[in-house]
Scaffold this motif. Sequence first.
Motif, PDB file in Angstrom:
ATOM      1  N   PRO A   6      -3.936   8.072  -9.374  1.00  0.00           N
ATOM      2  CA  PRO A   6      -4.104   9.156 -10.351  1.00  0.00           C
ATOM      3  C   PRO A   6      -2.892   9.256 -11.265  1.00  0.00           C
ATOM      4  N   ASP A   7      -2.985  10.101 -12.261  1.00  0.00           N
ATOM      5  CA  ASP A   7      -1.893  10.236 -13.232  1.00  0.00           C
ATOM      6  C   ASP A   7      -0.562  10.542 -12.555  1.00  0.00           C
ATOM      7  N   GLU A   8      -0.569  11.459 -11.589  1.00  0.00           N
ATOM      8  CA  GLU A   8       0.696  11.807 -10.944  1.00  0.00           C
ATOM      9  C   GLU A   8       1.254  10.632 -10.145  1.00  0.00           C
ATOM     10  N   GLY A   9       0.368   9.758  -9.649  1.00  0.00           N
ATOM     11  CA  GLY A   9       0.825   8.563  -8.949  1.00  0.00           C
ATOM     12  C   GLY A   9       1.489   7.578  -9.882  1.00  0.00           C
ATOM     13  N   VAL A  10       0.903   7.377 -11.059  1.00  0.00           N
ATOM     14  CA  VAL A  10       1.499   6.452 -12.026  1.00  0.00           C
ATOM     15  C   VAL A  10       2.821   7.015 -12.538  1.00  0.00           C
ATOM     16  N   GLN A  18       0.797  -1.231   0.000  1.00  0.00           N
ATOM     17  CA  GLN A  18       0.000   0.000   0.000  1.00  0.00           C
ATOM     18  C   GLN A  18       0.834   1.288   0.000  1.00  0.00           C
ATOM     19  N   PHE A  19       2.103   1.199  -0.347  1.00  0.00           N
ATOM     20  CA  PHE A  19       2.966   2.390  -0.294  1.00  0.00           C
ATOM     21  C   PHE A  19       2.460   3.505  -1.211  1.00  0.00           C
ATOM     22  N   PHE A  20       2.198   3.182  -2.462  1.00  0.00           N
ATOM     23  CA  PHE A  20       1.790   4.209  -3.419  1.00  0.00           C
ATOM     24  C   PHE A  20       0.361   4.694  -3.143  1.00  0.00           C
ATOM     25  N   VAL A  36      -3.518   8.424  -2.655  1.00  0.00           N
ATOM     26  CA  VAL A  36      -4.970   8.281  -2.487  1.00  0.00           C
ATOM     27  C   VAL A  36      -5.283   8.572  -1.020  1.00  0.00           C
ATOM     28  N   PRO A  37      -5.458   9.834  -0.658  1.00  0.00           N
ATOM     29  CA  PRO A  37      -5.586  10.211   0.752  1.00  0.00           C
ATOM     30  C   PRO A  37      -6.691   9.479   1.504  1.00  0.00           C
ATOM     31  N   GLU A  38      -7.807   9.185   0.830  1.00  0.00           N
ATOM     32  CA  GLU A  38      -8.913   8.527   1.537  1.00  0.00           C
ATOM     33  C   GLU A  38      -8.563   7.113   1.984  1.00  0.00           C
ATOM     34  N   HIS A  39      -7.517   6.516   1.410  1.00  0.00           N
ATOM     35  CA  HIS A  39      -7.103   5.185   1.837  1.00  0.00           C
ATOM     36  C   HIS A  39      -6.343   5.217   3.172  1.00  0.00           C
ATOM     37  N   ARG A  40      -5.811   6.369   3.522  1.00  0.00           N
ATOM     38  CA  ARG A  40      -4.964   6.434   4.713  1.00  0.00           C
ATOM     39  C   ARG A  40      -5.727   6.122   5.994  1.00  0.00           C
ATOM     40  N   LYS A  41      -7.030   6.358   5.991  1.00  0.00           N
ATOM     41  CA  LYS A  41      -7.800   6.172   7.224  1.00  0.00           C
ATOM     42  C   LYS A  41      -7.913   4.704   7.622  1.00  0.00           C
ATOM     43  N   TRP A  42      -7.805   3.768   6.637  1.00  0.00           N
ATOM     44  CA  TRP A  42      -7.923   2.352   6.986  1.00  0.00           C
ATOM     45  C   TRP A  42      -6.605   1.595   6.892  1.00  0.00           C
ATOM     46  N   LEU A  43      -5.545   2.244   6.479  1.00  0.00           N
ATOM     47  CA  LEU A  43      -4.279   1.524   6.346  1.00  0.00           C
ATOM     48  C   LEU A  43      -3.691   1.066   7.695  1.00  0.00           C
ATOM     49  N   GLU A  69      -5.126  -1.872  -4.991  1.00  0.00           N
ATOM     50  CA  GLU A  69      -5.515  -0.459  -5.040  1.00  0.00           C
ATOM     51  C   GLU A  69      -4.602   0.370  -5.944  1.00  0.00           C
ATOM     52  N   TYR A  70      -3.412  -0.143  -6.277  1.00  0.00           N
ATOM     53  CA  TYR A  70      -2.508   0.629  -7.133  1.00  0.00           C
ATOM     54  C   TYR A  70      -3.129   0.946  -8.495  1.00  0.00           C
ATOM     55  N   SER A  71      -4.005   0.079  -8.972  1.00  0.00           N
ATOM     56  CA  SER A  71      -4.593   0.344 -10.284  1.00  0.00           C
ATOM     57  C   SER A  71      -5.373   1.653 -10.313  1.00  0.00           C
ATOM     58  N   THR A  72      -5.808   2.143  -9.146  1.00  0.00           N
ATOM     59  CA  THR A  72      -6.636   3.347  -9.083  1.00  0.00           C
ATOM     60  C   THR A  72      -5.823   4.623  -8.904  1.00  0.00           C
TER      61      THR A  72
END
Length: 291
Positions: free
Chosen positions: A134-138, A52-54, A59-66, A129-132
């Motif tokens: 954003p462009d700057e993440g890829v 879940q590093f990337f 993806v800020p909304e993922h941080r709440k459950w990591l 979740e990496y597939s989702t």
Amino acid sequence: MTDAEQIAWDPEGKPRKPRIIGIGAQKAGTSWLSEMLAQHPRIWTPPFKEVQFFSHRFVPEHRKWLPWHFRRSKENLIRRHIASGTPLSPEMLAYVAEITSGRMFTEGWYRRVFAPAPQGTRPIDITPEYSTLPDEGVDFVRDFLPQAQFIYIIRHPVDRAISQLKMNLKRKGRKPASLDDWLREIEDPVLMNRGDYAAYLPRWQARFGPDRLLVLPFGRIARDPGGLLHDVETFLDLPAASYRGLHKKVFAAPAGLSVPDEARAVLRARLEPQFDFLAARMPAEFMADLR
């Protein structure tokens, strides 16, 4: 932990980046792929799936459950060892403590995750979740991992959404009692988001050619698992290996949750653009193997 993971362990290993990345999709066989590739002698998987590093970075909304994700991963690892009667080694305990606490999700932390990979093996990070991203993440992934190769499994859009819906309902302890209840459940935008191939696949294909990105149809896991793994080995330029549990279902669908046909029809209508996108981009045999 599998036998392969117990053997492939270098407590003196140096921090390093992964060479293989499984980017998704969620509910499209990534757990099965992780269990299979963990058996390959030239691949090393961390003792928990989904680093879940990337995702944390972009993806800020993922941080709440990591934090929950890593607590659960640590607990599951300990439970597996207790059940097998094989205690965790002091080195493994120290590693798990370091990876699941303190300052996490830095670049140095990400490299330390893969430090125990023995020489001659390729570390792998499978995080759907990496597939989702954003462009700057890829873009960041491309620049940060210039030698990595990527695997993206595509599942029938409606089947994928329903599988995710059932998983989410099970985790929340909910069981819709009526059609109206089901129709409310399928309003959850995450069901569309995680399977938005029309948005995500072009981002990855624009940055990685077929030598770096392998796109596979989910249906081959059931129809031809050995052939699919052979294609993965060819893509990664790895020797053939033997795999146990080829036909194993890693996460079976929860019992007692049957989505009404009317709700399925609503999902199908909403996901029609995904079918159109895939049909225009993929060969007929790929489309036939989506489910």
